[in-house]
Motif scaffolding. Structure first.
Motif, PDB file in Angstrom:
ATOM      1  N   ARG A   6       0.848  -1.168   0.000  1.00 22.38           N
ATOM      2  CA  ARG A   6       0.000   0.000   0.000  1.00 22.38           C
ATOM      3  C   ARG A   6       0.891   1.227   0.000  1.00 22.38           C
ATOM      4  NH1 ARG A   6      -1.080  -4.286   2.374  1.00 22.38           N
ATOM      5  NH2 ARG A   6      -3.164  -5.181   2.479  1.00 22.38           N
ATOM      6  N   SER A   7       0.523   2.262  -0.724  1.00 23.69           N
ATOM      7  CA  SER A   7       1.349   3.450  -0.834  1.00 23.69           C
ATOM      8  C   SER A   7       0.809   4.576   0.038  1.00 23.69           C
ATOM      9  CB  SER A   7       1.419   3.926  -2.292  1.00 23.69           C
ATOM     10  OG  SER A   7       2.107   2.985  -3.080  1.00 23.69           O
ATOM     11  N   LYS A   8       1.709   5.400   0.536  1.00 23.03           N
ATOM     12  CA  LYS A   8       1.360   6.599   1.273  1.00 23.03           C
ATOM     13  C   LYS A   8       1.902   7.797   0.498  1.00 23.03           C
ATOM     14  CE  LYS A   8      -0.198   4.198   4.807  1.00 23.03           C
ATOM     15  NZ  LYS A   8      -1.596   4.209   5.252  1.00 23.03           N
ATOM     16  N   THR A   9       1.373   8.957   0.740  1.00 23.47           N
ATOM     17  CA  THR A   9       1.930  10.140   0.120  1.00 23.47           C
ATOM     18  C   THR A   9       3.042  10.674   0.997  1.00 23.47           C
ATOM     19  OG1 THR A   9       0.354  11.591   1.234  1.00 23.47           O
ATOM     20  CG2 THR A   9      -0.284  10.718  -0.931  1.00 23.47           C
ATOM     21  N   ARG A  10       3.995  11.352   0.385  1.00 22.62           N
ATOM     22  CA  ARG A  10       5.155  11.815   1.132  1.00 22.62           C
ATOM     23  C   ARG A  10       4.768  12.824   2.202  1.00 22.62           C
ATOM     24  NH1 ARG A  10       9.512  14.926  -1.951  1.00 22.62           N
ATOM     25  NH2 ARG A  10       9.604  13.069  -3.218  1.00 22.62           N
ATOM     26  N   GLN A 198       9.807   4.238  -2.802  1.00 27.25           N
ATOM     27  CA  GLN A 198       8.760   3.945  -3.785  1.00 27.25           C
ATOM     28  C   GLN A 198       7.535   3.335  -3.120  1.00 27.25           C
ATOM     29  OE1 GLN A 198      10.524   1.468  -6.831  1.00 27.25           O
ATOM     30  NE2 GLN A 198      10.840   3.212  -8.192  1.00 27.25           N
ATOM     31  N   GLY A 201       5.305   5.789  -1.688  1.00 23.18           N
ATOM     32  CA  GLY A 201       4.690   6.737  -2.600  1.00 23.18           C
ATOM     33  C   GLY A 201       5.546   7.920  -2.991  1.00 23.18           C
TER      34      GLY A 201
END
Length: 265
Positions: A6-10, A198, A201
């Motif tokens: 799962r990606s998170k925003t910076r 990566q 995110g």
């Protein structure tokens, strides 16, 4: 295995604490003043880019630590710090010990992860490496694969992003590894940091899958000479420490026990 993290925003992460053993401490990536750098420190730099003045980072990892030691010494401190992001890498030293059971290690790992996720923000979990090309660890590939499968399943149950090192092809080159054949080189640590960024995110500044330059062929004599030198310099001392009941991390403390700015003013 493809990465399904799962990606998170910076912008999500204003603070980060890394817990683990020599891999997270950064052994193999020696920096100024004799302090190890490593992938976690490099990831912190990338995470701090949007707001370096307010970003805070701690690295609690200590070389040689077993899972139960990390649980006793580092997880309570990470919970106390309560950062936005924690990376939790543990169990590797347990797995490489003779007679260890990856199923048992995984059960203890899950209990620790459940405790950690109940108290902090996002917890990212790295898997093991595919060690088929690592001479020291090649014969343990089956145990490492079993533990890695457990880690991915556990991470899914607790909704944790996964740093999939097993499928990271760019570290399956011997130049990604330090001379001790157990720890990553500076370039290896860099590529892991880029992959971790990566997963979270971030847009990374380099291609972590960039091919390594071709190597000249090595003859059998050169390979044998390297093996003898490695055994004398690394293997014999490692066996000696095991026989004496010692660890490389004895008398070592965490290099960044507090959440601090990356650049102290």
């Amino acid at each position: 295995m493809a990465d399904d993290s799962r990606s998170k925003t910076r912008s999500t992460f204003g603070s980060y604490a890394a817990i683990g053993d020599s891999f997270t401490e950064g052994v193999g990536d020696l920096g100024p003043g004799g302090i190890y750098v490593g992938w976690a420190d490099r990831l912190a730099v990338l995470l701090a880019e949007p707001d370096p003045d307010s970003f805070r980072y701690a690295n609690l990892a200590v070389r040689g630590r077993l899972l139960d030691q990390i649980v006793a010494e580092q997880i309570p401190r990470a919970k106390e710090l309560a950062p936005d992001l924690v990376t939790f890498c543990a169990g590797g030293n347990d797995i490489i010990r003779p007679g260890s059971d990856p199923d048992d290690v995984a059960e203890r790992f899950e209990r620790a992860l459940a405790d950690l996720t109940s108290a902090v923000g996002t917890v990212m979990v790295p898997t093991g490496f595919d060690t088929r090309g690592v001479p020291v660890l090649r014969h343990l590939r089956g145990k490492i694969a079993t533990f890695t499968a457990h880690v991915r399943s556990i991470a899914d149950r607790y909704d944790c992003p996964v740093l999939d090192l097993w499928s990271l092809k760019s570290v399956q080159d011997r130049r990604a590894w330090d001379g001790d054949r157990l720890h990553l080189s500076p370039e290896g640590h860099t590529r892991v940091a880029l992959r971790a960024a990566q997963v979270l995110g971030l847009t990374v500044p380099a291609d972590l899958d960039q091919p390594w330059p071709p190597l000249p062929p090595r003859g059998a004599l050169e390979v044998r000479r390297d093996d003898v030198q490695w055994a004398r310099e690394y293997l014999v001392p490692w066996i000696g420490r095991r026989l004496r009941g010692e660890s490389s991390g004895d008398h070592t403390v965490a290099k960044r026990p507090d959440l601090l700015p990356l650049v102290r003013r």
